[in-house]
Design a protein around this motif. Structure first.
Motif, PDB file in Angstrom:
ATOM      1  N   LEU A 109       6.236  36.464 -24.854  1.00  0.00           N
ATOM      2  CA  LEU A 109       6.661  35.540 -23.794  1.00  0.00           C
ATOM      3  C   LEU A 109       5.434  35.079 -23.005  1.00  0.00           C
ATOM      4  CD1 LEU A 109       8.995  34.250 -22.131  1.00  0.00           C
ATOM      5  CD2 LEU A 109       9.075  36.371 -20.794  1.00  0.00           C
ATOM      6  N   ASP A 110       4.578  36.022 -22.673  1.00  0.00           N
ATOM      7  CA  ASP A 110       3.330  35.721 -21.956  1.00  0.00           C
ATOM      8  C   ASP A 110       2.498  34.711 -22.759  1.00  0.00           C
ATOM      9  OD1 ASP A 110       1.329  35.822 -20.095  1.00  0.00           O
ATOM     10  OD2 ASP A 110       0.686  37.862 -20.560  1.00  0.00           O
TER      11      ASP A 110
ATOM     12  N   LEU B  15       3.964  31.209 -22.729  1.00  0.00           N
ATOM     13  CA  LEU B  15       3.738  30.542 -21.440  1.00  0.00           C
ATOM     14  C   LEU B  15       2.285  30.097 -21.310  1.00  0.00           C
ATOM     15  CD1 LEU B  15       5.961  32.915 -19.310  1.00  0.00           C
ATOM     16  CD2 LEU B  15       6.254  30.427 -19.479  1.00  0.00           C
TER      17      LEU B  15
ATOM     18  N   PHE C 229      12.137  26.606 -17.801  1.00  0.00           N
ATOM     19  CA  PHE C 229      12.700  27.942 -17.544  1.00  0.00           C
ATOM     20  C   PHE C 229      12.704  28.769 -18.825  1.00  0.00           C
ATOM     21  CE2 PHE C 229      16.298  24.899 -17.849  1.00  0.00           C
ATOM     22  CZ  PHE C 229      16.981  25.385 -18.960  1.00  0.00           C
ATOM     23  N   PHE C 230      12.854  30.068 -18.612  1.00  0.00           N
ATOM     24  CA  PHE C 230      13.077  31.005 -19.725  1.00  0.00           C
ATOM     25  C   PHE C 230      14.542  31.403 -19.674  1.00  0.00           C
ATOM     26  CE2 PHE C 230      13.095  35.720 -20.782  1.00  0.00           C
ATOM     27  CZ  PHE C 230      13.268  35.514 -22.132  1.00  0.00           C
TER      28      PHE C 230
ATOM     29  N   CYS D 224       7.000  36.302 -15.857  1.00  0.00           N
ATOM     30  CA  CYS D 224       7.550  35.029 -15.358  1.00  0.00           C
ATOM     31  C   CYS D 224       7.023  34.727 -13.956  1.00  0.00           C
ATOM     32  CB  CYS D 224       9.068  35.063 -15.378  1.00  0.00           C
ATOM     33  SG  CYS D 224       9.711  34.991 -17.068  1.00  0.00           S
ATOM     34  N   GLU D 225       6.861  35.759 -13.169  1.00  0.00           N
ATOM     35  CA  GLU D 225       6.338  35.530 -11.823  1.00  0.00           C
ATOM     36  C   GLU D 225       4.871  35.099 -11.884  1.00  0.00           C
ATOM     37  OE1 GLU D 225       6.105  37.995  -7.674  1.00  0.00           O
ATOM     38  OE2 GLU D 225       7.773  38.467  -9.017  1.00  0.00           O
TER      39      GLU D 225
ATOM     40  N   HIS E 191       3.437  33.485 -14.189  1.00  0.00           N
ATOM     41  CA  HIS E 191       3.351  32.098 -14.671  1.00  0.00           C
ATOM     42  C   HIS E 191       4.165  31.137 -13.800  1.00  0.00           C
ATOM     43  CE1 HIS E 191       1.154  32.647 -18.499  1.00  0.00           C
ATOM     44  NE2 HIS E 191       1.698  33.848 -18.499  1.00  0.00           N
TER      45      HIS E 191
ATOM     46  N   VAL F 257       7.388  30.753 -13.429  1.00  0.00           N
ATOM     47  CA  VAL F 257       8.417  30.072 -14.214  1.00  0.00           C
ATOM     48  C   VAL F 257       9.801  30.609 -13.843  1.00  0.00           C
ATOM     49  CG1 VAL F 257       8.365  31.637 -16.227  1.00  0.00           C
ATOM     50  CG2 VAL F 257       8.986  29.242 -16.530  1.00  0.00           C
TER      51      VAL F 257
ATOM     52  N   VAL G   1      13.641  31.800 -14.305  1.00  0.00           N
ATOM     53  CA  VAL G   1      14.410  32.549 -15.300  1.00  0.00           C
ATOM     54  C   VAL G   1      15.878  32.152 -15.151  1.00  0.00           C
ATOM     55  CG1 VAL G   1      15.140  34.854 -16.051  1.00  0.00           C
ATOM     56  CG2 VAL G   1      12.797  34.479 -15.207  1.00  0.00           C
TER      57      VAL G   1
ATOM     58  N   ASN H   5      13.262  33.239  -8.027  1.00  0.00           N
ATOM     59  CA  ASN H   5      12.908  32.507  -9.247  1.00  0.00           C
ATOM     60  C   ASN H   5      13.898  32.758 -10.386  1.00  0.00           C
ATOM     61  OD1 ASN H   5      12.030  35.180  -9.498  1.00  0.00           O
ATOM     62  ND2 ASN H   5      10.463  34.623 -11.007  1.00  0.00           N
TER      63      ASN H   5
END
Lengths: 440, 440
Positions: free
Chosen positions: A173-174, A177, A189-190, A216-217, A219, A221, A223, A249
């Motif tokens: 995922l990282d 992104l 979004f994811f 996610c934080e 990046h 982005v 969720v 988020n």
């Protein structure tokens, strides 16, 4: 646009039979009929054991009592129930949904909730509010088929992130992104289904949840956490929601389709206040308002019914069905098959031995009087040919056992074919193909 | 996207308070809250006579009998009613809707019908399927406010065509189509409400219908015919639908929101087969399926209820309300005011004497304890400042008479102001402004 002009485009699909083909929006090109729709029609024949659809067993509800309840709604609250409502949804129902979410450990304010036509509409509204053509949406691989359809209908660039038995791969995922940032492509979004994932049957571990939220934080982005099955847990320990770990988020999607009834179409989104406001405006232009009638029926149900007990009843029933499926698979599946072991929800994800194509096998399975959803439908990129989703929610334990027996017969037939002629995988194993729409 | 980056955009609306402001899709910029929403909240106070909303008087339905009916649906058909359905809608209901449409002179096949969440969702699906950003959509001026919102949400270039007392100006429609062709801009459809138009109260004459269809056919442009009020006629002769005069170039929208209940959200589109197929795919990604429960309730209502008699009952009641409004307006309105005289539907369109601004007058009207919808909400381009929509569907005849008395009080107050200080029209009489969302 003249008829001649249209006839000059014989290569365009459907141009000979659809006089409107030149009129559609670009996004309509992403709206395609399911290639397995025809097979689904066959699969609904009574002699077939369907392990395909994700329909809850609503016949287990106390129908006489619910009948009395809906009658009371009309006779006691008819002028309100039959009238227009607000686009955000009934305020009392939104309070009750916040109480419902406390069972998932969520502390929410009614003003941050919008009631939607199933959580599917919440997904649609979110996509509509956030996604311009070409924007990236990240999803687990595989993922919910109609989420893929919705993202595609808004021309998203859908990118998958692999899962293992602990949930989505946080490292991948990282990377996804980071790659999108390098390409200068906004990731809107994811999208994830952390509990008893559809179709994978996988639950994200607590550790993985923390990692995913950190990624996610970092990046920055959003969720989108889709949690229709969270309360349908048959063993193991509940994990904290992503929402409760987020810092404004996370958009959380809930649904009563699996714990009460999909026919009432009551889902919701819980979103940061500014986002919720946008979703309400989008809902207003999409349908003015949801059915007040259905909202007041559900309001009364949550107010007067022992609905926590009803969920326990469902869990006992679905747990037996899951057990029937897992024990049958263990007892009967040929060597080389693998499958997930869900702690809840509706689905098992099974993968066939090397060289067997689940979609190519489906006609044989239907001949054996069993149906499933081939894995390719759950990817935007044509993967999943060796896999299938098996649902245990709707058929009885006996039907499930018989269905698995028939499925194994089909697999053994394909294995014979493979051992005689080689792989049953077709030549076009790569590249994009239309997702197979089915029931959720 | 960092917090610093966001802070570098102080000029962008809401950037200081919405951390997600940089994330929204372009289309979300077209989704704006109604400027008169706050006034609507005030208008719903009990001491106010509201001539604003378009809510049907559902309290006139036989609620006890409908209560029995919904109970029977659950107890006799519960497992189907509470389950998922198809995205196209229940097949039996679609047959019944075809029978319903015969009352409008329409000969339709059930396969060409899709059941939608009110006809609002049909409008949304049509826009989604046809409109790319910048495509032209033509509408009457004024037109239904939430249609404007929906077209704007898909970034359409909304262009108005004037009406006179016989309906839309066919010559101006021709010119608008010619101009768009000259500009190379595709016109995706002409949206019209031919019967008892919302908000104009105008019905297109038979002659005008023929002219409009000739113009649209000559320019090969689709017509979207929205007909929620067609069966609510209080005098005069029914006119043939555009659909029945079309040659596969009309999408017809129907609704039971005004003839039964908006709380059940049953509308539909009747469309050429290829278009209908696209609408079904769009509906699937929008919400999977409509409420089966509501569809089976309506199916049973249309099957077992004297619904034609119920429509007659509504017509008698609404006809009296229309008469109360028209006679009060005739008796009381100051010189220089004009208004339409609808033969059916819910609305009168009133225009104030020169120099009076209906929106600027609204606070005074609320002080006088009466509410209406200012005309600007029904245009995409800021016109309509001298006009207002007056609804006669929801209040009783006595309330309507009292409401008109209070309205006249407010107008006379504004006339005094004008005669003392000049025009009450503000300085920004031109240019685009956000449409005012309200109930339909």
């Amino acid at each position: 646009m003249s008829a001649d002009h249209r006839e000059q485009q014989p290569g365009q699909q459907g141009s000979r039979i659809d006089p409107h083909v030149d009129r559609y929006a670009l996004r309509a090109q992403g709206m395609v009929a399911s290639e397995v729709r025809a097979l689904f029609a066959v699969a609904s024949r009574p002699e077939i054991v369907s392990l395909a659809g994700g329909m809850p067993n609503v016949a287990a509800l106390p129908l006489e009592q619910i009948g009395d309840l809906v009658k009371d709604v009309v006779s006691e609250e008819g002028p309100a129930a039959l009238q227009y409502g607000s686009a955000q949804g009934d305020p009392v129902l939104r309070e009750q949904l916040c109480e419902y979410m406390t069972l998932e450990g969520i502390d929410a304010a009614p003003d941050d909730v919008i009631v939607t036509v199933g959580s599917q509409q919440a997904l649609d509204l979110i996509t509509r509010v956030f996604v311009d053509p070409g924007d990236v949406v990240l999803t687990e691989a595989p993922t919910y088929v109609t989420a893929i359809n919705t993202f595609a209908a808004f021309q998203a660039d859908i990118r998958h992130v692999s899962m293992d038995e602990g949930g989505v791969d946080a490292g991948e995922l990282d990377e996804a992104l980071t790659r999108a940032a390098r390409e200068g492509k906004p990731v809107k979004f994811f999208y994830t289904i952390p509990n008893f994932q559809n179709p994978g049957g996988i639950t994200m571990t607590a550790e993985r949840r923390a990692e995913v939220m950190q990624v996610c934080e970092r990046h920055d982005v959003l969720v989108v956490e889709d949690n229709p099955y969270g309360l349908l847990r048959y063993d193991g320990q509940a994990q904290p929601t992503l929402y409760s770990q987020g810092r404004g988020n996370v958009i959380y999607l809930g649904s009563l389709s699996k714990t009460l009834s999909p026919g009432l179409r009551i889902g919701w989104a819980l979103a940061p206040s500014a986002v919720r406001a946008k979703l309400v405006l989008a809902a207003e232009s999409a349908m003015l308002s949801h059915s007040t009638f259905n909202q007041l029926v559900v309001r009364r149900y949550l107010d007067t019914f022992p609905w926590r007990e009803q969920i326990k009843t469902f869990n006992t029933m679905y747990g037996e069905r899951r057990d029937a499926m897992l024990s049958s698979l263990s007892a009967l599946m040929p060597r080389g098959c693998t499958w997930t072991e869900p702690e809840g929800g509706f689905f098992v994800w099974a993968t066939l031995p090397e060289g067997i194509d689940a979609k190519a096998m489906l006609p044989r399975a239907v001949t054996e009087r069993v149906a499933y959803v081939p894995g390719t439908g759950f990817y935007a990129d044509g993967r999943g040919r060796a896999s299938m989703r098996l649902s245990f929610c709707y058929p009885t334990p006996e039907q499930i056992r018989e269905g698995v027996r028939r499925l194994v017969g089909a697999i053994e037939g394909e294995l014979d074919l493979r051992d005689t002629f080689g792989s049953t995988l077709g030549p076009s194993a790569e590249g994009s193909q239309a997702p197979a729409a089915d029931l959720p």
